[in-house]
Design a protein around this motif. Sequence first.
Motif, mmCIF file in Angstrom:
data_model
loop_
_atom_site.group_PDB
_atom_site.id
_atom_site.type_symbol
_atom_site.label_atom_id
_atom_site.label_comp_id
_atom_site.label_asym_id
_atom_site.label_seq_id
_atom_site.Cartn_x
_atom_site.Cartn_y
_atom_site.Cartn_z
ATOM 1 N N LEU A 198 35.112 81.305 25.585
ATOM 2 C CA LEU A 198 34.976 82.173 26.752
ATOM 3 C C LEU A 198 35.709 81.598 27.961
ATOM 4 C CD1 LEU A 198 31.247 83.215 26.355
ATOM 5 C CD2 LEU A 198 33.150 84.812 26.634
ATOM 6 N N ALA A 199 35.554 80.303 28.178
ATOM 7 C CA ALA A 199 36.192 79.672 29.330
ATOM 8 C C ALA A 199 37.714 79.698 29.219
ATOM 9 C CB ALA A 199 35.703 78.235 29.478
ATOM 10 N N ALA A 200 38.206 79.631 27.977
ATOM 11 C CA ALA A 200 39.658 79.623 27.772
ATOM 12 C C ALA A 200 40.270 81.003 27.920
ATOM 13 C CB ALA A 200 39.979 79.066 26.390
ATOM 14 N N THR A 201 39.476 82.040 27.725
ATOM 15 C CA THR A 201 40.021 83.409 27.740
ATOM 16 C C THR A 201 39.620 84.208 28.971
ATOM 17 O OG1 THR A 201 38.137 84.168 26.400
ATOM 18 C CG2 THR A 201 40.148 83.519 25.231
ATOM 19 N N SER A 202 38.653 83.720 29.737
ATOM 20 C CA SER A 202 38.185 84.460 30.901
ATOM 21 C C SER A 202 38.036 83.524 32.096
ATOM 22 C CB SER A 202 36.830 85.141 30.602
ATOM 23 O OG SER A 202 36.247 85.649 31.794
ATOM 24 N N GLU A 203 38.883 83.717 33.105
ATOM 25 C CA GLU A 203 38.768 82.904 34.319
ATOM 26 C C GLU A 203 37.440 83.153 35.013
ATOM 27 O OE1 GLU A 203 42.032 83.453 36.925
ATOM 28 O OE2 GLU A 203 43.553 82.817 35.458
ATOM 29 N N ARG A 204 36.970 84.408 34.958
ATOM 30 C CA ARG A 204 35.705 84.731 35.619
ATOM 31 C C ARG A 204 34.557 83.981 34.971
ATOM 32 N NH1 ARG A 204 33.081 84.685 39.771
ATOM 33 N NH2 ARG A 204 31.391 86.174 40.026
ATOM 34 N N PHE A 205 34.517 83.949 33.624
ATOM 35 C CA PHE A 205 33.446 83.202 32.968
ATOM 36 C C PHE A 205 33.552 81.717 33.300
ATOM 37 C CE2 PHE A 205 31.852 80.514 29.589
ATOM 38 C CZ PHE A 205 30.552 80.972 29.465
ATOM 39 N N ALA A 206 34.753 81.180 33.268
ATOM 40 C CA ALA A 206 34.924 79.756 33.569
ATOM 41 C C ALA A 206 34.395 79.423 34.957
ATOM 42 C CB ALA A 206 36.404 79.376 33.452
ATOM 43 N N GLN A 207 34.642 80.312 35.909
ATOM 44 C CA GLN A 207 34.141 80.090 37.259
ATOM 45 C C GLN A 207 32.620 80.121 37.295
ATOM 46 O OE1 GLN A 207 35.445 83.013 40.078
ATOM 47 N NE2 GLN A 207 34.110 82.261 41.719
ATOM 48 N N LEU A 208 32.018 81.141 36.650
ATOM 49 C CA LEU A 208 30.564 81.257 36.639
ATOM 50 C C LEU A 208 29.926 80.077 35.905
ATOM 51 C CD1 LEU A 208 30.165 85.078 35.902
ATOM 52 C CD2 LEU A 208 29.776 83.902 38.077
ATOM 53 N N TRP A 209 30.548 79.633 34.825
ATOM 54 C CA TRP A 209 29.992 78.508 34.069
ATOM 55 C C TRP A 209 30.015 77.227 34.915
ATOM 56 C CZ3 TRP A 209 27.176 78.249 29.848
ATOM 57 C CH2 TRP A 209 27.008 77.003 29.216
ATOM 58 N N SER A 210 31.045 77.059 35.714
ATOM 59 C CA SER A 210 31.163 75.845 36.538
ATOM 60 C C SER A 210 30.124 75.804 37.648
ATOM 61 C CB SER A 210 32.564 75.759 37.153
ATOM 62 O OG SER A 210 32.765 76.778 38.113
ATOM 63 N N GLU A 211 29.533 76.965 37.971
ATOM 64 C CA GLU A 211 28.548 77.012 39.046
ATOM 65 C C GLU A 211 27.146 76.583 38.589
ATOM 66 O OE1 GLU A 211 28.656 80.892 40.774
ATOM 67 O OE2 GLU A 211 30.771 80.750 41.350
ATOM 68 N N VAL A 212 26.969 76.373 37.294
ATOM 69 C CA VAL A 212 25.713 75.901 36.677
ATOM 70 C C VAL A 212 24.480 76.610 37.252
ATOM 71 C CG1 VAL A 212 26.653 73.663 36.017
ATOM 72 C CG2 VAL A 212 25.566 73.896 38.238
ATOM 73 N N GLU A 213 24.577 77.904 37.385
ATOM 74 C CA GLU A 213 23.487 78.682 37.981
ATOM 75 C C GLU A 213 22.598 79.263 36.892
ATOM 76 O OE1 GLU A 213 23.086 82.155 41.394
ATOM 77 O OE2 GLU A 213 24.770 82.202 40.000
ATOM 78 N N ILE A 214 21.287 79.227 37.126
ATOM 79 C CA ILE A 214 20.320 79.855 36.221
ATOM 80 C C ILE A 214 19.717 81.050 36.942
ATOM 81 C CG2 ILE A 214 18.202 79.585 34.887
ATOM 82 C CD1 ILE A 214 20.458 77.888 33.822
ATOM 83 N N VAL A 215 19.956 82.240 36.420
ATOM 84 C CA VAL A 215 19.429 83.457 37.035
ATOM 85 C C VAL A 215 18.750 84.293 35.956
ATOM 86 C CG1 VAL A 215 21.215 83.499 38.805
ATOM 87 C CG2 VAL A 215 21.566 84.761 36.684
ATOM 88 N N ASP A 216 17.960 85.238 36.392
ATOM 89 C CA ASP A 216 17.280 86.157 35.471
ATOM 90 C C ASP A 216 17.462 87.564 36.009
ATOM 91 O OD1 ASP A 216 15.790 87.253 33.470
ATOM 92 O OD2 ASP A 216 13.851 86.751 34.339
ATOM 93 N N TYR A 217 18.295 88.342 35.324
ATOM 94 C CA TYR A 217 18.563 89.707 35.788
ATOM 95 C C TYR A 217 18.608 90.658 34.597
ATOM 96 C CZ TYR A 217 21.132 93.838 37.271
ATOM 97 O OH TYR A 217 21.520 95.124 37.491
ATOM 98 N N ARG A 218 17.862 91.747 34.683
ATOM 99 C CA ARG A 218 17.890 92.790 33.669
ATOM 100 C C ARG A 218 17.897 94.136 34.380
ATOM 101 N NH1 ARG A 218 19.077 88.996 31.303
ATOM 102 N NH2 ARG A 218 17.961 87.864 29.665
#
Length: 277
Positions: A198-218
Amino acid sequence: MADRGDFATLLRAWRDRLHPSAVGFPDGGGRRAAGLRREELAQLAGLSVDYLVRLEQGRADRPSEQVVASLARVLQLTDPERDQLYIAASLPAPHPALVPRHVPGSIQRLLARLPDAAISVFAADWTLITANDAWRSLLGSFDGEQNLAVREFGGTGPEVIRTPEDAERFHRSLASDLRVASIRYPDDPELPALVARLAATSERFAQLWSEVEIVDYRAPRKTFVHPRVGPITLDCDVLTVNGTDLRVVTYTAEPGTDDASKFALVLTLGVESMKAE
């Protein structure tokens, strides 16, 4: 290790044991036995009938882990029975440190007995494990890529009408769910491979992953764009199966609304309706 003949014996015995109605088949029609027919088990497990015959006769050489997992799911085995089938196939039983992918029989009966609700079951890493016909009629079969996060960040997920804010929250929740799964199942080799892909194919995912955020949204409701019926707004519920981390995702329509009429049409059209003319 059990010998190869045990696998064939177990497979036949558990196929004979499973009542057709438990997986959505009618139990009449002049059946000679109470259990599933070979053709039915092969269809549900995604196998050819010829290959299933060879497995039941002990002539197939070393079924893969994917084949055994699929058979264990369709046959609605308990965890000890599933482990027994793996061992009989000369495979290690699933380790508790790995992401659970075995769907309990009670959840599979839920899928079979609620045909008017679109229901799917995802693993903790948002990989689709199984879904009922209503879900496939609404969203397609997920041919090829089975992971929702890969589809969403790759732009090939189901077409959903979202506000930019809602899309942002949804993407953050997907990255967060993968992080939680990585924490809970640190020994599962598929999780770091998925995150790396995911990180290699999506810049947006790589950015979100680097933020180490835990959220709960449904999101309580979603508006899908069906290729034949158009926009359909449905109630969305995500349920967690106790002790497994499986996610049961359901979509239902409010009775008496235009969306309920559209959803009924989608169910009538079936899976083929996902193919735009």
